[in-house]
Design a protein around this motif. Sequence first.
Motif, short mmCIF file in Angstrom:
data_model
loop_
_atom_site.label_atom_id
_atom_site.label_comp_id
_atom_site.label_asym_id
_atom_site.label_seq_id
_atom_site.Cartn_x
_atom_site.Cartn_y
_atom_site.Cartn_z
N GLU A 615 6.34 4.55 5.36
CA GLU A 615 5.52 4.67 4.16
C GLU A 615 4.62 5.89 4.30
N PRO A 616 4.10 6.40 3.18
CA PRO A 616 3.21 7.57 3.25
C PRO A 616 1.93 7.24 4.00
N TYR A 617 1.35 8.26 4.62
CA TYR A 617 0.12 8.05 5.38
C TYR A 617 -0.77 9.27 5.27
N VAL A 618 -2.00 9.11 5.76
CA VAL A 618 -2.95 10.21 5.85
C VAL A 618 -3.54 10.18 7.25
N GLU A 619 -3.37 11.27 7.98
CA GLU A 619 -3.93 11.38 9.32
C GLU A 619 -5.35 11.93 9.22
N ILE A 620 -6.32 11.22 9.85
CA ILE A 620 -7.75 11.49 9.66
C ILE A 620 -8.44 11.50 11.01
N HIS A 621 -9.37 12.43 11.19
CA HIS A 621 -10.19 12.40 12.40
C HIS A 621 -11.19 11.24 12.31
N ALA A 622 -11.53 10.68 13.47
CA ALA A 622 -12.39 9.50 13.51
C ALA A 622 -13.73 9.75 12.83
N GLN A 623 -14.28 10.95 12.99
CA GLN A 623 -15.58 11.24 12.36
C GLN A 623 -15.50 11.11 10.84
N ASP A 624 -14.45 11.70 10.25
CA ASP A 624 -14.30 11.66 8.80
C ASP A 624 -14.01 10.24 8.32
N ALA A 625 -13.27 9.48 9.11
CA ALA A 625 -12.98 8.09 8.75
C ALA A 625 -14.25 7.25 8.80
N SER A 626 -15.03 7.42 9.86
CA SER A 626 -16.24 6.63 10.02
C SER A 626 -17.22 6.86 8.87
N ARG A 627 -17.36 8.11 8.47
CA ARG A 627 -18.30 8.42 7.38
C ARG A 627 -17.91 7.75 6.07
N ARG A 628 -16.64 7.43 5.92
CA ARG A 628 -16.16 6.86 4.67
C ARG A 628 -15.80 5.38 4.82
N GLY A 629 -16.10 4.80 5.96
CA GLY A 629 -15.81 3.39 6.16
C GLY A 629 -14.34 3.07 6.22
N ILE A 630 -13.55 3.98 6.78
CA ILE A 630 -12.09 3.82 6.84
C ILE A 630 -11.69 3.36 8.23
N ALA A 631 -10.90 2.31 8.31
CA ALA A 631 -10.35 1.82 9.57
C ALA A 631 -8.87 2.14 9.64
N ASN A 632 -8.35 2.20 10.85
CA ASN A 632 -6.93 2.48 11.04
C ASN A 632 -6.09 1.43 10.30
N GLY A 633 -5.14 1.86 9.50
CA GLY A 633 -4.28 0.95 8.75
C GLY A 633 -4.74 0.66 7.34
N ASP A 634 -5.98 1.06 7.00
CA ASP A 634 -6.43 0.91 5.61
C ASP A 634 -5.60 1.78 4.68
N LEU A 635 -5.54 1.35 3.43
CA LEU A 635 -5.02 2.25 2.41
C LEU A 635 -6.13 3.21 1.99
N VAL A 636 -5.77 4.49 1.86
CA VAL A 636 -6.74 5.49 1.42
C VAL A 636 -6.15 6.27 0.26
N ARG A 637 -7.05 6.85 -0.51
CA ARG A 637 -6.63 7.64 -1.66
C ARG A 637 -7.16 9.06 -1.53
N LEU A 638 -6.29 10.04 -1.82
CA LEU A 638 -6.69 11.44 -1.92
C LEU A 638 -6.73 11.83 -3.39
N HIS A 639 -7.75 12.60 -3.77
CA HIS A 639 -7.90 13.06 -5.15
C HIS A 639 -7.92 14.58 -5.19
N ALA A 640 -7.23 15.15 -6.16
CA ALA A 640 -7.34 16.58 -6.47
C ALA A 640 -6.58 16.82 -7.77
N ARG A 641 -7.06 17.76 -8.56
CA ARG A 641 -6.35 18.20 -9.76
C ARG A 641 -6.01 17.04 -10.70
N GLU A 642 -6.93 16.08 -10.78
CA GLU A 642 -6.77 14.89 -11.63
C GLU A 642 -5.54 14.07 -11.23
N GLN A 643 -5.10 14.23 -9.99
CA GLN A 643 -3.98 13.47 -9.45
C GLN A 643 -4.45 12.75 -8.19
#
Length: 884
Positions: A615-643
């Motif tokens: 399945e699709p994934y997003v690789e994230i550094h721990a610092q950036d994940a921690s600031r956004r309350g993201i844990a390993n295995g969570d679903l995350v969303r990327l936004h840009a260009r109204e997509q």
Amino acid sequence: MNRTECTTSTTCPYCGVGCGVEAKVEQRELIAVSGDRHHPANAGRLCVKGSALHETTGHEGRLLRPRVKGRDVSWDSALDEVAGRFTRLIEEHGPDSVAFYLSGQILTEDYYVANKLMKGFIGSANVDTNSRLCMSSAVAAQKRAFGSDSVPACYEDLELADLVVLVGSNAAWAHPILYQRLARARERRPGMKVVVLDPRRTATCDLADRHLALKPGSDGYLFNGLLTYLADRNALDQTYIERHCEGFDEALAAAREQCPDIATTAALCGLPAAELEWLYQRFAATERSLTLYSQGINQSSSGTDKANAIINCHLATGRVGKPGASPFSLTGQPNAMGGREVGGLANQLAAHMDFANPDHLDAVRTFWQAPRLAQNEGLKAVDLFRAVEAGDVKAVWIIGTNPAFSLPDAARVRRALERCELVVVSDCVADTDTTRLADILLPATTWAEKNGTVTNSERRISRQRSLLPPPGEARHDWQILCDVATRMGFGEAFAYRHPAEIFREHAALSGFRNNGSRDFDISALAQLSQAQYDALAPIQWPVTDRCPEGTARLFGDGGFYTPSGRARLLPVWARPPATPCRMDELVLNTGRVRDQWHSMTRTARSPRLLEHCDEPYVEIHAQDASRRGIANGDLVRLHAREQSYIGRARISDGQRPGSLFAPMHWNDRYTAAGCVDALVAPVTDPVSGQPESKQSPVRLEVVEQHWRGLLLSLEPIDALPCDYWSRASLPRGERYRLAGFTAVEDWRVWLEAWLPAGNDRIELLDSRNRHYRAASFRDGRLQWVFIGACDGELPSHGWLGDQLGKTLDAGERARLLAGRPCNGEAADQGAIVCACLQVGEKRILKALGEKTHSVESLGRELGCGTNCGSCIPELKALIGEKRG
């Protein structure tokens, strides 16, 4: 029973390595593949994708008949429609109102006919290719420096180099056979040094003496700094510069002004000065230095300049076209170079000739007897689809590619195609993001059915041979193009009956009025008989009367294709990515994963190729994940260009803080919101027109899931009424990972609305409505099983998937809902690490717990890492984690 069996030598259809394949066919079915031991590109080795080719040639999902406006029609009707509508549009609006968009996965013969038709007889240069998205910056840089689109090196240089620098190249995943070739060379020669320059720690770094995690997009500064360092340390080859180069003083002045010393350069690159100095010292002291570069360089708004900065350093040290010493661009697609040979890019003429040269225009016009030959360059890919959106291009014929998925700002490309007056698509697959937007669909052959040639990264031409008959009414691309050309009144110039005839004409054009003035020359092959063509062995161009056996390297003794005969060093002013990040944004890097290819139309057919990453994934550094309350295995969303893009979070210290990575492969057929190129801005290199796909500003957020689910179904499910889903093939049936962002009020009612009804059903629901499990049977056989949960872990899919289609007794049905195999059945071995031999992480960790402490001993015990070797970096990482 008489069983017809044969083995055919052909070429792999994936990356630009160009591996030879031995394909075994029995009763018109491809039953096995292996590496061709006699092919010089791979000497018998195949990566996991190549090893699974026989698993991907079924007819499911194939486009089998021509269609016009959704209706099956005859070939005559479809071809009349294409030719008639193209002709009318050209008469009313001129030849530039129509366009072709091609692919680095079609054969050279297909490419040649398409370019001849559009540029030579329609009279427009609006014919571009998806190679624009991966190789055009390398092409532009080579033409600026060498006067020609020439790759000076060959694969043998991997064994001969004393220093190998990989820049923006995750070769372990993108070019695995070359990576393994380099790994074996280093084992034999421990003194060889390997350096990886990449913002992200990739599997390729496993081989490196040093990984320099430079700031995204800062490669140009690094190589400008290297040129300054070489000059300051008297590490230049002054004799070579004086005899064979021009522009050195200007190039050095630009480099010195921007990067006067190591400290300044290190700050621009975001690197420790000591790390940079270590690299510079090694390069200065090592005569046999090889720089391998790929998409991390090319896919940039300054990709051409970055490639020229690399080439400048090699020219200044005389390290071009010498054993173990060259700049070496690694090609992404199997026939990107073959397409360039015939003029597949909108700014090229055939046979490496140029629109800017009147003699070249006259040569092509005369050879083709084409009085309408286009006189000016056409529209490059991004500009081409902008012109479609604007209505300037009123008809586009797309062959063998999926631009509605793969081009930057993909949503805009889809809107452009929706508005276009005529969209023709030739493809082997019935349902893609682009075929859904077509007015006319033409069924084309695919890899196992095609017959022709391809050219790999080292200029090696290889035969791709037909293994199977075309299914349904599918035809070869060159045949379809010739039939349309005939209907448009150009039949005499397109009366080919066999690809050998096209190849002979292509070879003859390469030598026409050449006399050594152009790099691409295969005129010694222009008289091949059909039998000789069928038997053609792999060979590197140039192939002329003076070098009939081919040419391994170019420019070792100078002799470039510029007007002066000297190579040009270019003044490069390095610059950051075109679109800077705001405070709330991160830099998105896109790329390949190990076991998938492009939009997965081929690789997703093989269940084992989806075991490593499904399945699709997003690789994230721990610092950036921690600031956004993201844990390993969570679903995350990327936004840009109204997509938006939704993927599974992977927390990794291999990322630089502030940077993300997401794979390019998932699309609307395989996931709910996985088209990552919809987030990429249509910003391009001003020289090459190549998009900047490696440095896109995006916003990142965690997705709050109310529930998660696992569905395994014997039949594919077309409509999934949930907020997130991804699908993958199983040996029997399909696997779906599901998630909902709001509560399901009644699990049973919800499932009955969209899952097929059987005649027997079992279910399990907890009193709080937080866990639900159900399975459906038809005539006693398991049809589907669903497991949903608002908390806790879901069971492994492996054993559950094996139950599909089986008849289960009462005890087995109970275990099915529990998600647990009975005693003696296959235990869950965890995420698959070795896809070739299906060895999972849990099995590997268990073996490591029993005193197995090396890749070699794991290979002896479990087999992992012993076939293609692509999993070796991950095996080493697991060993390292176990050792602590």
